[in-house]
Scaffold this active site. Structure first.
Site, mmCIF file in Angstrom:
data_model
loop_
_atom_site.group_PDB
_atom_site.id
_atom_site.type_symbol
_atom_site.label_atom_id
_atom_site.label_comp_id
_atom_site.label_asym_id
_atom_site.label_seq_id
_atom_site.Cartn_x
_atom_site.Cartn_y
_atom_site.Cartn_z
ATOM 1 N N LYS A 28 0.823 -1.208 0.000
ATOM 2 C CA LYS A 28 0.000 0.000 0.000
ATOM 3 C C LYS A 28 0.866 1.271 0.000
ATOM 4 C CE LYS A 28 -3.767 1.679 2.929
ATOM 5 N NZ LYS A 28 -4.573 1.321 4.095
ATOM 6 N N SER A 29 1.912 1.289 0.828
ATOM 7 C CA SER A 29 2.781 2.477 0.899
ATOM 8 C C SER A 29 3.409 2.781 -0.456
ATOM 9 C CB SER A 29 3.919 2.249 1.908
ATOM 10 O OG SER A 29 3.425 2.146 3.214
ATOM 11 N N ARG A 33 2.612 5.965 -3.287
ATOM 12 C CA ARG A 33 3.713 6.806 -3.748
ATOM 13 C C ARG A 33 3.944 6.655 -5.254
ATOM 14 N NH1 ARG A 33 4.146 5.559 1.457
ATOM 15 N NH2 ARG A 33 5.285 6.855 2.961
ATOM 16 N N GLY A 100 -5.638 7.637 5.197
ATOM 17 C CA GLY A 100 -4.786 8.581 5.916
ATOM 18 C C GLY A 100 -3.489 8.863 5.176
ATOM 19 N N GLN A 175 4.508 9.193 7.696
ATOM 20 C CA GLN A 175 3.616 10.105 6.963
ATOM 21 C C GLN A 175 4.054 11.554 7.138
ATOM 22 O OE1 GLN A 175 -0.403 9.257 8.195
ATOM 23 N NE2 GLN A 175 -0.463 7.309 7.108
ATOM 24 N N ASP A 326 1.246 -1.498 12.106
ATOM 25 C CA ASP A 326 -0.012 -1.999 11.538
ATOM 26 C C ASP A 326 -0.243 -3.472 11.853
ATOM 27 O OD1 ASP A 326 -0.986 0.330 10.383
ATOM 28 O OD2 ASP A 326 0.183 0.053 8.551
ATOM 29 N N LYS A 353 -5.112 5.418 14.841
ATOM 30 C CA LYS A 353 -5.208 4.781 13.523
ATOM 31 C C LYS A 353 -6.664 4.857 13.048
ATOM 32 C CE LYS A 353 -1.033 3.437 12.388
ATOM 33 N NZ LYS A 353 -0.457 3.675 11.068
ATOM 34 N N ARG A 405 -8.081 -3.656 9.380
ATOM 35 C CA ARG A 405 -7.125 -4.572 10.018
ATOM 36 C C ARG A 405 -7.726 -5.280 11.234
ATOM 37 N NH1 ARG A 405 -2.914 -3.769 6.749
ATOM 38 N NH2 ARG A 405 -2.383 -1.618 6.235
#
EC number: 2.5.1.19
Length: 448
Positions: A28-29, A33, A100, A175, A326, A353, A405
């Site tokens: 996901k990160s 990006r 987020g 972040q 996470d 979160k 999650r």
């Protein structure tokens, strides 16, 4: 509710051995990006393996609203970027849904531009604090209008010329670090971020890959100083996104807990800032074999073979928290089957979160017969090997608080518990891992 979809409860039941080979959706990160840097770079960026969850798609839509051209051909996403410094003013508010990461990073990216940009999100994101990103932007000269407590909706307007700043990140937050660096892309001079505790470093690695003039120095105490020269050229890249370690955690822990299991997970991101869970599980006695380790796009990648293991409780070093923040919910589930107590400290970040994840986990564990204590920033879980008595025979539902999650972690709990485990809603799993149900049932899990 988060998506305007009506809640859909789900129940996981004790399952026989899980077997098979699976590929996990993209990280996901890195996916967020890839859309952002591809949309900003000059020329064409091609992405395969992108995580196509709602969160990432919302980041793509935001980049489109600011001038990037994005299309999909077969399995490849093709982006024609605007060029660094050339984003266009969005005509409507940018809606990030539940994301987020997408929201905070884009605030940094576009906040320093000399036009208005407005950020909105769903009920869960609207409750989350944005001040940690807005404070450094204010130092750079950005005007901020926000709801009470620096929450969404937020409108930003950059100055004619932003000030480069030196910013010491006050908490372990990739972040915040990333938002300041992205603001630095459109700021003349050198933007410096000082990071007392290392967090995931995809922003630095990927910006270097796109051609940014960025350097990282680490002193003897582990404090990192990142310097970025603003207003340089970024050039489009070819990216194959590796599998998300945070999503990998669910089939991985399930295989450890269900007797007789033998599961192989392909193409997993093994960036050292993200492998805290695997390290912790190995300390607990987990049989996790790292196969075919390799480098892809500057990132460490490997295949993992995971087999059923009898786990024992451990104390998790507090400094490991940023590399597995996470994964604590699913680690707590693993701990519920371990012999002895597992002690987790330094969990204050979990309270802000998608939900207050710490209390959500503790409440869910207690509902399903797990002996645990919730502290201000800690969780102690006393396990029951074999899962005898765990679960909720009466069908009591774990409150997920719209948190993907929490939902996935407790469905994993049910696969090895004596009684079924039910979550009150599974619709929001689609934000990060749309294939979760099919992938798990394909391995032999009973989830309905």
């Amino acid at each position: 509710m988060s998506h305007g979809l009506s809640p859909r409860p789900a129940t996981a039941k004790k399952s026989a051995d899980l077997k098979g080979t699976v590929r996990i959706p993209g990280d996901k990160s890195i996916s967020h990006r890839s859309f952002m840097f591809g949309g900003l770079a000059s020329g064409e960026t091609r992405i395969t393996g992108l995580l196509e969850g709602e969160d990432v798609i919302n980041t793509g839509k935001a980049m489109q609203a600011m001038g990037a051209k994005i299309r999909k051909e077969g399995d490849t996403w093709i982006i024609n970027g605007v060029g660094n410094g050339a984003l266009l003013a969005p005509e409507a508010p940018l809606d990030f849904g539940n994301a987020g990461t997408g929201c905070r990073l884009t605030m940094g990216l576009v906040g320093v531009y000399d036009f208005d940009s407005t950020f909105i999100g769903d009920a869960s994101l609207t409750k989350r604090p944005m001040g940690r990103v807005l404070d450094p932007l204010r130092e750079m000269g950005v005007q901020v209008k926000s709801a009470e407590g620096d929450r969404l909706p937020v409108t930003l307007r950059g100055p004619k010329t932003p000030n480069p700043i030196t910013y010491r990140v006050p908490m372990a937050s990739a972040q915040v670090k990333s938002a300041v660096l992205l603001a630095g892309l459109n700021t003349p001079g050198i933007t410096t971020v000082i990071e007392p505790v290392m967090t995931r470093d995809h922003t630095e690695k990927m910006l270097q890959g796109f051609g940014a003039n960025l350097s990282v120095e680490t002193d003897t105490a582990g404090v990192r100083t990142i310097r970025l020269e603003g207003r340089g050229k970024l050039t489009g890249q070819v990216i194959d996104v590796p599998g998300d370690p945070s999503s990998t955690a669910f089939p991985l822990v399930a295989a450890l807990l269900v007797p007789g299991s033998d599961v192989t997970i392909l193409n997993v991101l093994m960036n050292p800032t993200r492998t805290g869970l695997i390290l912790t599980l190995q300390e607990m006695g987990a049989n996790i074999e790292v196969m075919n380790p390799r480098l892809a796009g500057g990132e460490d990648v490997a295949d993992l073979r995971v087999r059923y293991s009898e786990l024992k409780g451990v104390t998790v070093p507090e400094e490991r928290a940023p590399s597995m923040i996470d994964e604590y919910p699913v680690l707590a589930v693993a701990a519920a089957f371990a012999e002895g107590a597992t002690v987790m400290n330094g969990l204050d970040e979990l309270r802000v979160k998608e939900s207050d994840r710490l209390s959500a986990v503790a409440d869910g564990l207690k509902l399903n017969g797990v002996d645990c204590d919730e502290g201000e920033a800690s969780l102690v879980v006393r396990g029951r090997p074999g899962g005898k008595g765990l679960g909720n025979a009466a069908g009591g539902q774990v409150k997920t608080h719209l948190d993907h999650r929490i939902a996935m972690s407790f469905l994993v709990l049910g696969l090895a518990s004596e009684h079924p485990v039910t979550v009150d809603d599974a619709t929001m799993i689609a934000t990060s891992f749309p294939e979760f149900m099919d992938l798990m049932t394909g391995l032999g899990a009973t989830i309905e």
